[in-house]
Scaffold this motif. Structure first.
Motif, mmCIF file in Angstrom:
data_model
loop_
_atom_site.group_PDB
_atom_site.id
_atom_site.type_symbol
_atom_site.label_atom_id
_atom_site.label_comp_id
_atom_site.label_asym_id
_atom_site.label_seq_id
_atom_site.Cartn_x
_atom_site.Cartn_y
_atom_site.Cartn_z
ATOM 1 N N VAL A 35 0.292 1.082 -11.524
ATOM 2 C CA VAL A 35 -0.781 1.686 -10.736
ATOM 3 C C VAL A 35 -0.512 1.420 -9.259
ATOM 4 O O VAL A 35 -0.176 0.301 -8.878
ATOM 5 C CB VAL A 35 -2.145 1.101 -11.168
ATOM 6 C CG1 VAL A 35 -3.252 1.571 -10.227
ATOM 7 C CG2 VAL A 35 -2.466 1.519 -12.596
ATOM 8 N N LEU A 36 -0.631 2.464 -8.456
ATOM 9 C CA LEU A 36 -0.377 2.328 -7.019
ATOM 10 C C LEU A 36 -1.527 2.961 -6.249
ATOM 11 O O LEU A 36 -1.819 4.148 -6.410
ATOM 12 C CB LEU A 36 0.944 3.021 -6.650
ATOM 13 C CG LEU A 36 1.248 3.162 -5.155
ATOM 14 C CD1 LEU A 36 1.439 1.802 -4.499
ATOM 15 C CD2 LEU A 36 2.480 4.021 -4.934
ATOM 16 N N VAL A 37 -2.207 2.150 -5.439
ATOM 17 C CA VAL A 37 -3.265 2.662 -4.565
ATOM 18 C C VAL A 37 -2.787 2.500 -3.129
ATOM 19 O O VAL A 37 -2.781 1.394 -2.602
ATOM 20 C CB VAL A 37 -4.586 1.885 -4.765
ATOM 21 C CG1 VAL A 37 -5.677 2.455 -3.868
ATOM 22 C CG2 VAL A 37 -5.031 1.929 -6.215
ATOM 23 N N MET A 52 -2.104 -1.475 -2.994
ATOM 24 C CA MET A 52 -2.318 -2.390 -4.100
ATOM 25 C C MET A 52 -1.520 -1.815 -5.258
ATOM 26 O O MET A 52 -1.652 -0.634 -5.578
ATOM 27 C CB MET A 52 -3.792 -2.486 -4.438
ATOM 28 C CG MET A 52 -4.173 -3.794 -5.089
ATOM 29 S SD MET A 52 -5.958 -3.988 -5.172
ATOM 30 C CE MET A 52 -6.205 -5.360 -4.076
ATOM 31 N N VAL A 53 -0.659 -2.636 -5.834
ATOM 32 C CA VAL A 53 0.275 -2.084 -6.804
ATOM 33 C C VAL A 53 0.518 -3.103 -7.910
ATOM 34 O O VAL A 53 0.466 -4.309 -7.681
ATOM 35 C CB VAL A 53 1.597 -1.679 -6.096
ATOM 36 C CG1 VAL A 53 2.222 -2.836 -5.362
ATOM 37 C CG2 VAL A 53 2.593 -1.064 -7.054
ATOM 38 N N GLY A 54 0.743 -2.614 -9.126
ATOM 39 C CA GLY A 54 1.073 -3.526 -10.214
ATOM 40 C C GLY A 54 0.874 -2.888 -11.563
ATOM 41 O O GLY A 54 0.229 -1.834 -11.672
ATOM 42 N N ASP A 55 1.434 -3.520 -12.605
ATOM 43 C CA ASP A 55 1.269 -2.976 -13.947
ATOM 44 C C ASP A 55 0.329 -3.844 -14.777
ATOM 45 O O ASP A 55 0.262 -3.711 -15.983
ATOM 46 C CB ASP A 55 2.628 -2.785 -14.649
ATOM 47 C CG ASP A 55 3.407 -4.086 -14.758
ATOM 48 O OD1 ASP A 55 2.894 -5.133 -14.287
ATOM 49 O OD2 ASP A 55 4.512 -4.068 -15.312
ATOM 50 N N ASN A 119 -5.250 10.160 -6.592
ATOM 51 C CA ASN A 119 -5.623 11.567 -6.367
ATOM 52 C C ASN A 119 -4.448 12.352 -5.819
ATOM 53 O O ASN A 119 -3.346 11.830 -5.653
ATOM 54 C CB ASN A 119 -6.798 11.615 -5.382
ATOM 55 C CG ASN A 119 -6.547 10.710 -4.189
ATOM 56 O OD1 ASN A 119 -5.397 10.506 -3.798
ATOM 57 N ND2 ASN A 119 -7.592 10.158 -3.625
ATOM 58 N N ALA A 120 -4.722 13.631 -5.494
ATOM 59 C CA ALA A 120 -3.658 14.496 -4.979
ATOM 60 C C ALA A 120 -3.097 13.955 -3.660
ATOM 61 O O ALA A 120 -1.907 14.111 -3.384
ATOM 62 C CB ALA A 120 -4.199 15.912 -4.774
ATOM 63 N N GLY A 121 -3.953 13.307 -2.871
ATOM 64 C CA GLY A 121 -3.475 12.702 -1.634
ATOM 65 C C GLY A 121 -2.429 11.629 -1.916
ATOM 66 O O GLY A 121 -1.475 11.453 -1.161
ATOM 67 N N GLY A 122 -2.605 10.914 -3.027
ATOM 68 C CA GLY A 122 -1.634 9.900 -3.424
ATOM 69 C C GLY A 122 -0.284 10.520 -3.756
ATOM 70 O O GLY A 122 0.768 9.972 -3.418
ATOM 71 N N LEU A 123 -0.314 11.687 -4.413
ATOM 72 C CA LEU A 123 0.935 12.395 -4.719
ATOM 73 C C LEU A 123 1.652 12.785 -3.431
ATOM 74 O O LEU A 123 2.867 12.644 -3.304
ATOM 75 C CB LEU A 123 0.656 13.661 -5.536
ATOM 76 C CG LEU A 123 0.050 13.498 -6.926
ATOM 77 C CD1 LEU A 123 -0.133 14.867 -7.560
ATOM 78 C CD2 LEU A 123 0.938 12.640 -7.805
#
Lengths: 482, 364
Positions: A35-37, A52-55, A119-123
């Motif tokens: 997950v990546l925010v 913020m990132v991690g599995d 969201n699409a912004g993340g893409l």
């Protein structure tokens, strides 16, 4: 958008809660997604601010750029992110399995990476970050850490996969959720992860509209990035950046990241609770094939360049593939899910009915050898638009195709082929019997010839003629990033 | 016209009219069917204040980082008498611009009043337009104005106008990036709408001086940062479509009289009145809410609330898919067969019943 979805939205308004659009989950969900925010600095092209990132929900890593306009700090942020993403990708390569498909490699990875953004912004952020890092070099005047261009390559690869219908390597969770539930608000409002989840799974004591209204308050639910709330920027972030105190900056940014982090995992749990569609593993296997091939090409140093802009032929070929994948994905979903099939029935592209007559022994003797081609007559009340020659598949017998022979509504005569055994009489139960309720929808593997495109060297002058060979240059490597 | 102005003044109440800028004028074209927005904007009503008064504050705001970046980029492009900009215009767009002078019109002899600056802009542009040769001057911060329903809206574009090949061009400087030749289409569209306002204002000014409209080019120069750097790049954007929409909208404002005539003579939106009264007055003016309004109009949250239970609140696509049936209750009634379809609703009603039956079958 379709009438069925529109009706579901109307029902959601009345019920005050999101309504299901599917009966199964059509998207693969990894046991361990990454997950990546991401958050970016407002006004800049792609200036990472924090992530913020991690599995593991309980153990996220928070990355922060203390001075988002400083090139060195930016690249060290990218290098840190690269460390996490690349090691996640590498962990997916631990086990291999034999590849049963005739094409492709003999062995393939048993797992593949799955990146989830809000969201699409993340893409778009993934695309821009990939674009701004993949041309960097690890030597010379503008040297960066070697993980930086590697991350760029992988992010570009993930972003490209996200355009392929049915691929689950990079997903925007708002899009996945909106494909499975209809809310009582507009598409535009569905782009907010907090509001969307509010409709699907409102907190105790709330209903959908109330939860969505609360989600619009940026103090309760900060935007899910990459852009931050303007008043947060002005009142909290700006002073924290100027104070030069990393502590207060981290507190400020965590306050914006943590709520979304929680929402991401809540969304994952909601989606996991849905039963998986029958063709989901098939599509994930396709993802694993692509992953295996790409990982191998990177290790061999044979990975194709990822140019800034596709050449005309490459772009046309890509579009052609995307369209055929989309058609296959839609047909697979219809066979997995009666509610998706209903969309096709409403559009007159699928039909359900009862078998009222059958000729199970019918043979086609026009060829050298007689072949078994049973006929059945289906009575349907669906508003179908059928022509002889159209082929269909039934979810109950996916290996069998049915070709329309004659239409005289409400009666439709179908000729069946395949999935009946090897003998000249059909195996027991392999064809629909009298009185059986049947549904016929679009054929998944109906052969669609790929578009015939000229070779790269034969690009017509209308499309600029043969493109120049792409050679990475020093300008690419030293491109400013400010 | 005077009667209309008087009427709009009364509607606004004893508060100063809110000034228009290119952004608000451009927004007039975003939802042309909305009488509420048309009336409120024409009357110069402070919509943000009214919405707050009614209990629906809109979360508009701009990040100071975005503003800072925008200003820095603009300053960079304009630095040293627009050296960067000139280079771009000559090299990129191939415009032959002779030796240039640079005229900053942001103050006139230390006087920054709008009227004085407008007069100065007008006389300088008049002189430039009268020249047979291109005068070769970059006009920075010209003051333009546009008449909106009897009021002059003064426009102070962050823009430069120059003349090449006998025509004036408008330059719009924006800080969103163009990456590998592509920019965010929504942002380009917004920039084109704003630039069209400036083109129109310049055309009107020059028309007053007896010059034909096409003396101002209907292509504007859009200057944006290229890729991830601060280096500017320029492209020509055709704004003909935006211009015609804008002209139609501005022409329509006078037709607001018909809308106003239907309202009570004494109606006012004075924010000093109790919120309940103001709400009643606002509701008396028809709105045409779409979810897109949330990004462009301060009244949107009020209108959305008012629109509850309407299929319009679900977006244009849903509204169209449901055959234009307006109320959610009607849609569900038709779908369940508990309501008899009205005239012209028979077809959508039978589709809805089939859709409802399918959903019931699959979800039971």
């Amino acid at each position: 958008m379709s009438l069925l979805t529109a009706l579901a939205r109307a029902q959601a308004v009345e019920a005050g809660r999101a309504q299901p659009l599917t009966t199964v989950r059509h998207t693969y969900l990894s046991d361990r997604p990454l997950v990546l925010v991401p958050l970016a600095l407002a006004g800049e092209a792609a200036a990472p601010l924090a992530a913020m990132v991690g599995d593991d929900e309980a153990a996220p890593t928070t990355l922060i750029v203390n001075n988002p306009r400083d090139r060195t700090q930016r690249f060290s942020f990218v290098a840190e992110l690269a460390g996490i993403v690349l090691s996640y990708v590498n962990r997916r390569t631990r086990t291999v399995e034999p590849n049963p498909a005739s094409r492709g490699t003999k062995m393939r990875y048993a797992d593949a990476p799955q990146l989830l953004v809000p969201n699409a912004g993340g893409l778009e952020f993934i695309r821009l970050l990939g674009r701004s890092t993949r041309f960097r070099r690890t030597y010379g005047q503008f040297a960066v850490h070697r993980s930086v261009p590697q991350l760029g390559q992988w992010l570009t690869f993930f972003r490209d996969r996200a355009d392929h219908a049915g691929s689950a390597m990079l997903l925007a969770l708002t899009e996945v959720l909106a494909a499975h539930w209809a809310t009582g608000q507009s598409n535009l409002e569905d782009a907010s992860l907090a509001a969307l989840l509010g409709w699907i799974d409102p907190a105790e004591g709330l209903d959908g509209p109330r939860a969505a209204a609360l989600a619009e308050d940026p103090l309760l639910w900060p935007p899910a990035g990459p852009s931050t709330d303007p008043s947060f920027d002005n009142e909290i972030l700006a002073p924290a950046l100027t104070s030069g105190n990393p502590r207060s900056l981290e507190t400020a940014l965590r306050s914006q990241l943590e709520p979304t982090w929680g929402l991401m995992w809540r969304a994952v749990r909601l989606l996991r609770a849905l039963p998986e569609g029958a063709s989901v593993p098939v599509r994930w296997a396709a993802d694993r094939d692509v992953f295996t091939a790409y990982q191998a090409s990177i290790m061999d140093g044979a990975a194709l360049p990822q140019p800034r802009v596709d050449s005309a032929v490459a772009a046309a070929g890509r579009l052609d593939r995307l369209e055929r994948e989309q058609a296959r994905y839609d047909a697979q979903r219809a066979l997995d899910d009666p509610l998706v099939m209903a969309e096709f029935r409403l559009a007159g592209e699928a039909f359900a009915g009862t078998v009222v007559a059958a000729d199970p022994k019918r043979r086609d003797t026009s060829g050298k050898r007689p072949v078994l081609r049973p006929h059945i007559t289906v009575e349907t009340s669906d508003p179908v638009q059928l022509d002889p020659g159209m082929t269909f598949v039934s979810p109950a017998r996916p290996a069998q195709t049915a070709t329309v022979v004659e239409v005289d509504l409400p009666l439709v005569v179908l000729e069946l082929a395949g999935g009946m055994g090897r003998k000249l009489t059909a195996d027991e139960g392999s064809i629909p019997g009298l009185g059986e309720a049947v549904t016929y929808g679009p054929a998944t593997d109906a052969y669609q010839p790929p578009g015939r495109l000229p070779s790269r060297d034969a690009t017509p002058w209308t499309h600029g003629g043969p493109p120049a060979e792409y050679v990475p240059s020093d300008t690419d490597a030293g491109e400013e990033w400010s | 016209m005077d009667r209309l102005v008087e009427r709009l003044d009364r509607l606004r109440g004893p508060v100063a009219p809110r000034n228009h800028n290119a952004r608000t004028i451009a927004a007039l074209t975003s939802n042309p069917g909305c009488a509420r927005r048309g009336v409120l904007d024409a009357a110069g009503v402070n919509k943000g204040e009214i919405a707050r008064h009614l209990g629906f504050p809109s979360g508009y705001g701009q990040s100071r980082f975005a503003i800072g970046r925008g200003n820095a980029f603009e300053a960079q492009v304009k630095a040293d008498g627009c050296a960067d900009l000139l280079h771009l215009l000559r090299e990129r767009l191939g415009l032959s611009i002779p030796e240039v002078a640079y005229a900053d019109l942001s103050t006139v002899g230390g006087n920054a009043s709008r009227e004085v600056r407008y007069a100065r802009t007008r006389s300088l542009l008049a002189r430039a337009a009268g020249d047979h040769d291109d005068a070769g001057t970059m006009f920075d911060h010209p003051m333009l104005r546009l008449e909106i329903a009897g009021y002059y809206a003064y426009l102070e574009p962050d823009l430069i106008a120059f003349r090449a090949g006998g025509r004036f061009y408008v330059v719009e400087i924006k800080s969103f990036p163009v990456i590998d030749g592509q920019a965010d289409p929504a942002k380009v569209a917004a920039a084109a709408r704003q630039a069209a306002v400036y083109v129109l204002a310049m055309r009107r000014l020059l028309a007053e001086l007896g010059h034909p409209g096409d003396v101002v080019a209907d292509e504007v120069v859009l200057v944006c940062p290229e890729n991830f750097a601060n280096r500017p790049t320029a492209s020509l954007v055709d704004v003909r479509r935006q211009l015609s929409v804008l002209e139609r909208q501005l022409g329509r404002i006078t037709r607001l009289e018909a809308v106003l005539d239907a309202l009570p003579e004494t109606m006012t939106l004075d924010p000093a009145q109790p919120a309940g009264d103001v709400a009643t007055s606002v509701r008396a003016i028809d709105a045409s809410y779409t979810p897109d309004c949330l990004g462009t109009c301060e009244m949107a949250y009020f209108c959305r609330d008012e629109c509850h239970g309407s299929t319009r609140a679900l977006g244009r696509g849903v509204h169209d898919d449901l055959g234009g049936v307006d109320s959610v209750d009607t849609v569900l009634g038709l779908a369940r067969g508990t309501r008899t379809p009205g005239v012209g609703q028979e077809e959508i009603a039978s589709l809805l019943r089939f859709a409802h039956q399918l959903r019931e079958e699959c979800l039971s």
